[in-house]
Design a protein around this motif. Sequence first.
Motif, PDB file in Angstrom:
ATOM      1  N   THR A  28       0.847  -1.147   0.134  1.00  0.00           N
ATOM      2  CA  THR A  28       0.111   0.160   0.138  1.00  0.00           C
ATOM      3  C   THR A  28       0.792   1.310   0.054  1.00  0.00           C
ATOM      4  N   ASN A  50      -6.449   7.952 -10.789  1.00  0.00           N
ATOM      5  CA  ASN A  50      -6.870   6.661 -10.929  1.00  0.00           C
ATOM      6  C   ASN A  50      -6.061   5.864 -11.693  1.00  0.00           C
ATOM      7  N   ASP A  55      -2.261   4.275  -3.677  1.00  0.00           N
ATOM      8  CA  ASP A  55      -3.543   3.921  -3.180  1.00  0.00           C
ATOM      9  C   ASP A  55      -4.425   4.956  -2.636  1.00  0.00           C
ATOM     10  N   LEU A  56      -3.935   6.047  -2.045  1.00  0.00           N
ATOM     11  CA  LEU A  56      -4.512   7.012  -1.211  1.00  0.00           C
ATOM     12  C   LEU A  56      -3.653   8.239  -1.169  1.00  0.00           C
ATOM     13  N   GLN A  76     -13.016  13.453  -5.208  1.00  0.00           N
ATOM     14  CA  GLN A  76     -13.371  12.135  -4.215  1.00  0.00           C
ATOM     15  C   GLN A  76     -14.187  11.414  -5.009  1.00  0.00           C
ATOM     16  N   THR A  79     -12.737   9.743  -8.131  1.00  0.00           N
ATOM     17  CA  THR A  79     -11.674   8.689  -7.908  1.00  0.00           C
ATOM     18  C   THR A  79     -12.191   7.593  -6.982  1.00  0.00           C
ATOM     19  N   LYS A  82     -10.467   7.598  -3.396  1.00  0.00           N
ATOM     20  CA  LYS A  82      -8.931   7.367  -3.399  1.00  0.00           C
ATOM     21  C   LYS A  82      -8.143   8.742  -2.914  1.00  0.00           C
TER      22      LYS A  82
END
Length: 330
Positions: A28, A50, A55-56, A76, A79, A82
């Motif tokens: 991650t 994307n 991951d974030l 938000q 995505t 994400k």
Amino acid sequence: MKKFIIFILALPFFSLNSFSSEKIYKGTLIDAHSQVGILISNKEVSERINNTDVDLTLLSMRGKYENATKRFKSIQKLTNGKVRYLIPTKLKGFARKKRNANEAINGIKDLKKQAIKNKINYVGFGEIIVQHAPHDHEKLKYEGINLDLNSYRIKKAIDIILEDEAPIILHVELNDYEEDSKKILSQLVEIGKKYPNKNFLLMHMAQIEIEEAEIILKETKNVHFITSHSDPYRAKNEKRKRLGKAQTGWITLFNKKNNLKKKWKNLMNENPNRFVFALDNVFDHHWKKKYKERVYFWRKALASLNKNTSSLIACGNANVYFNLKLKCKP
């Protein structure tokens, strides 16, 4: 015989185009601080998020403060969650030294109210600009700012963030303001000891040299480093100076072979909880050019560290400091 010749000729092509032999961190990955400005649309930045292996992303807004939460909600949605929100600190002139300090501080309060009103579950605040070198570029004129941690507006901004269970992200430039580096280092140690239960994160590694970093790591337990803008993708400092761009004091954690320098690698492995990965995309070209390449570059760099260290820097530390409640896959 022909089949044998074809096989031999194909070998060099395969070895040049295969990346399977490269060691890559596949766990991650959290970008703990990036920004979106007016020169890139919500759709464009969302497409890049994307289609990139992050991951974030913890995201702060630039541009008009009235649109900050509206833009974030749009990104938000595009995505599929994400991104998480960092309340902007700079949208009402906080980093402009001519701006009235109280007005700048109230701007942060207003943006926090805006987030609450729009029911955004923010995870922290964007960087507090303590020091920032001036820009003298045709596309951007900025007088710069050189405050310290005892300056009125900085103390008040920190007080706002202390009310929340969030880390305080500080932007100091020890190389660009070399004459004040000893003072700033001393103040960082002081504030770490003053608030032992709060975490302080230093953007862009604070432009710190390794001997100075060792002091911070030894004297504090809660002043940490964000890795943004410390890789070879940043323009060379000499070139930046020639072009009239700000910040000619960047450090790099990497050697000429694009591997982590041994001293920094050892320091990270010895202090795995003290470093946080971030890219800090700021302008549109950061998102549009070499975004994927930089992520891939850092995934390779993380893979060169001890397994526990790489997982903590990539995900675990941000997960704890920002209380993200994620499951970090190593």
